[in-house]
Motif scaffolding. Structure first.
Motif, short mmCIF file in Angstrom:
data_model
loop_
_atom_site.label_atom_id
_atom_site.label_comp_id
_atom_site.label_asym_id
_atom_site.label_seq_id
_atom_site.Cartn_x
_atom_site.Cartn_y
_atom_site.Cartn_z
N SER A 298 -2.22 -108.24 57.42
CA SER A 298 -2.52 -108.52 56.09
C SER A 298 -4.00 -108.83 55.58
CB SER A 298 -1.57 -109.63 55.49
OG SER A 298 -2.09 -110.84 55.79
N SER A 299 -4.22 -108.54 54.40
CA SER A 299 -5.61 -108.67 53.85
C SER A 299 -5.93 -110.21 54.12
CB SER A 299 -5.71 -108.24 52.69
OG SER A 299 -4.56 -109.08 51.75
N GLN A 300 -5.11 -111.03 53.83
CA GLN A 300 -5.43 -112.40 54.07
C GLN A 300 -5.59 -112.92 55.36
OE1 GLN A 300 -3.47 -116.39 52.07
NE2 GLN A 300 -2.02 -114.69 52.29
N ALA A 301 -4.84 -112.14 56.59
CA ALA A 301 -5.02 -112.43 57.95
C ALA A 301 -6.09 -111.65 58.63
CB ALA A 301 -3.82 -112.13 58.54
N ARG A 302 -6.94 -110.82 57.66
CA ARG A 302 -8.23 -110.40 58.07
C ARG A 302 -9.40 -110.86 57.60
NH1 ARG A 302 -5.36 -105.85 56.07
NH2 ARG A 302 -6.34 -104.87 54.37
N ASP A 303 -8.98 -112.14 56.74
CA ASP A 303 -10.30 -112.57 56.10
C ASP A 303 -11.03 -113.40 56.99
OD1 ASP A 303 -11.82 -114.25 54.33
OD2 ASP A 303 -10.31 -114.21 52.65
N ASP A 304 -11.98 -112.94 57.41
CA ASP A 304 -12.85 -113.74 58.46
C ASP A 304 -13.49 -115.11 57.91
OD1 ASP A 304 -12.34 -111.78 60.00
OD2 ASP A 304 -14.31 -110.76 59.91
N GLU A 305 -13.99 -115.05 56.57
CA GLU A 305 -14.37 -116.34 56.05
C GLU A 305 -13.41 -117.29 55.91
OE1 GLU A 305 -16.34 -117.26 51.73
OE2 GLU A 305 -16.78 -115.27 52.62
N LYS A 306 -11.88 -116.94 55.64
CA LYS A 306 -10.95 -117.79 55.65
C LYS A 306 -10.61 -118.16 56.95
CE LYS A 306 -7.87 -117.75 52.23
NZ LYS A 306 -7.24 -117.04 51.19
N ALA A 307 -10.84 -117.33 57.79
CA ALA A 307 -10.36 -117.69 59.42
C ALA A 307 -11.29 -118.90 59.77
CB ALA A 307 -10.51 -116.49 60.32
N GLU A 308 -12.80 -118.68 59.40
CA GLU A 308 -13.64 -119.85 59.69
C GLU A 308 -13.46 -121.14 59.20
OE1 GLU A 308 -18.46 -119.84 60.56
OE2 GLU A 308 -17.35 -117.97 59.72
N ARG A 309 -12.91 -121.08 58.08
CA ARG A 309 -12.65 -122.34 57.23
C ARG A 309 -11.39 -122.94 57.54
NH1 ARG A 309 -11.53 -123.11 51.77
NH2 ARG A 309 -11.97 -125.19 51.44
N LEU A 310 -10.53 -122.08 57.86
CA LEU A 310 -9.18 -122.70 58.61
C LEU A 310 -9.46 -123.44 59.81
CD1 LEU A 310 -5.93 -122.72 58.36
CD2 LEU A 310 -5.85 -120.71 59.94
N TRP A 311 -10.09 -122.83 60.52
CA TRP A 311 -10.58 -123.38 61.66
C TRP A 311 -11.30 -124.72 61.67
CZ3 TRP A 311 -10.07 -121.09 66.86
CH2 TRP A 311 -10.92 -121.68 67.91
N ASP A 312 -12.35 -124.89 60.88
CA ASP A 312 -13.02 -126.04 60.68
C ASP A 312 -12.09 -127.23 60.21
OD1 ASP A 312 -15.22 -124.87 61.59
OD2 ASP A 312 -15.97 -124.38 59.43
N LEU A 313 -11.13 -126.78 59.06
CA LEU A 313 -10.30 -127.88 58.48
C LEU A 313 -9.22 -128.18 59.65
CD1 LEU A 313 -10.03 -126.37 54.93
CD2 LEU A 313 -11.12 -128.50 55.70
#
Length: 321
Positions: A298-313
């Motif tokens: 999905s577009s959400q699951a391929r959002d690299d910026e979101k992936a990085e932020r999710l990782w940090d949080l």
């Protein structure tokens, strides 16, 4: 083949459903030792015997993915066993669609996100170190996906749709009164779907950060709709009766637990699934010889910026930051 030369795979949630049948598929291959990482040891033992796994093909170890302490204890117990880690399958998941009020993990996080995402996030991060020491030429880390993570596919169109928002809930600490990743009010089905989007984002971020430097292959898969899996045990009894029939005769998405388990084992062990960062799916999902292909997430699951932020949080919430 002697036990010392067998590859070792850890499978979470291996006491039932897809996890159990993946364990069985590995045992059948003969050159794998399966560590069944489960909450209920007695249930896991009975299940392994029921599907006739040879006694020397598996070890059962305790883990409760909702508890970060339990995840750490499992890692210590695994390390004490002296076994190598050649593959890790993050399969365990809970789905509680009828809940009106959130349940909390021992750390105070909403239970389905804690179990499906945060527990596995901690496990993957720490056991990455064990996998780096694997003598296998092809170590792999696999996270189970679901069609419901993707509103762009038929199975994912049914509301409520997953939406991580801007991760406001995680940023706020994800404890009472926060119940959802996007900080909005509690919806049990959405919490499950959100956690599965997090699984795909985690896999993609693991790939981005570590594939080139370690050679470890990070993938996800949706083996098909295993409509009679115990994942649905917390649903209405009528749903449990009708859903498998709907998937068999209407959508054609139904897959048996046995076939799904074999697909998981294939993605972990077979050379054609060596493409790191991929999300595997099957055409004609219910057919045994249905061809696998790399599915667009999905577009959400391929959002690299979101992936990085999710990782940090997430790292902060599990105590890794």
């Amino acid at each position: 083949m002697g036990q010392d030369r067998k590859s070792t795979v850890v499978i979470t949630g291996a006491s039932s459903g897809v996890g159990l049948y993946a364990a069985k598929a590995f045992a059948k291959r003969g050159d794998w030792h399966v560590v069944m990482a489960c909450r209920n040891l007695e249930k896991a033992k009975k299940a392994a015997e029921a599907v006739e796994m040879p006694a020397d093909s598996y070890t059962i170890m305790h883990i409760d993915l909702a508890s970060l302490d339990s995840v750490r204890r499992f890692i210590n117990e695994f390390r004490a066993s002296g076994r190598p880690l050649d593959a890790l399958v993050c399969n365990a998941a809970i789905y509680m669609p009828l809940l009106k009020e959130p349940l909390r993990s021992p750390e105070g996080y909403e239970l389905s996100v804690a179990t499906n995402h945060l527990g596995h996030f901690l496990l993957c991060n720490v056991m990455l170190e064990d996998m780096k020491r694997s003598s296998s030429p092809d170590p792999r880390m696999v996270i189970l996906g679901t069609v419901t993570h993707n509103p762009e596919e038929l199975g994912g169109k049914i509301p409520p749709r997953p939406d991580l928002g801007n991760l406001e809930g995680l940023e706020a600490g994800f404890k009472d009164p926060v119940t959802m990743i996007d900080g909005k009010s509690f919806e049990s089905v959405k919490a499950y779907k959100d956690s599965k989007v997090c699984n795909v984002l985690t896999m993609r971020e693991l790939h981005r950060r570590y594939h080139d430097s370690t050679g470890i292959v990070f993938t996800s898969l949706y083996p098909g709709c295993v409509a009679d899996t115990p994942l649905f045990r917390n649903h209405y009894p009528l749903f449990q009766k009708i859903f498998p029939l709907f998937q068999k005769y209407v959508t054609g998405g139904y897959v048996s637990q046995e076939l799904a388990g074999e697909r998981v084992a294939a993605v972990v062990a077979d050379p054609e699934y060596k493409q790191s960062g991929s999300y595997w799916s099957w055409g004609n999902r219910q057919k045994k010889n249905g061809k696998s292909f790399v599915q667009k997430v999905s577009s959400q699951a391929r959002d690299d910026e979101k992936a990085e932020r999710l990782w940090d949080l997430s790292a902060k919430l599990v105590g890794l930051a």
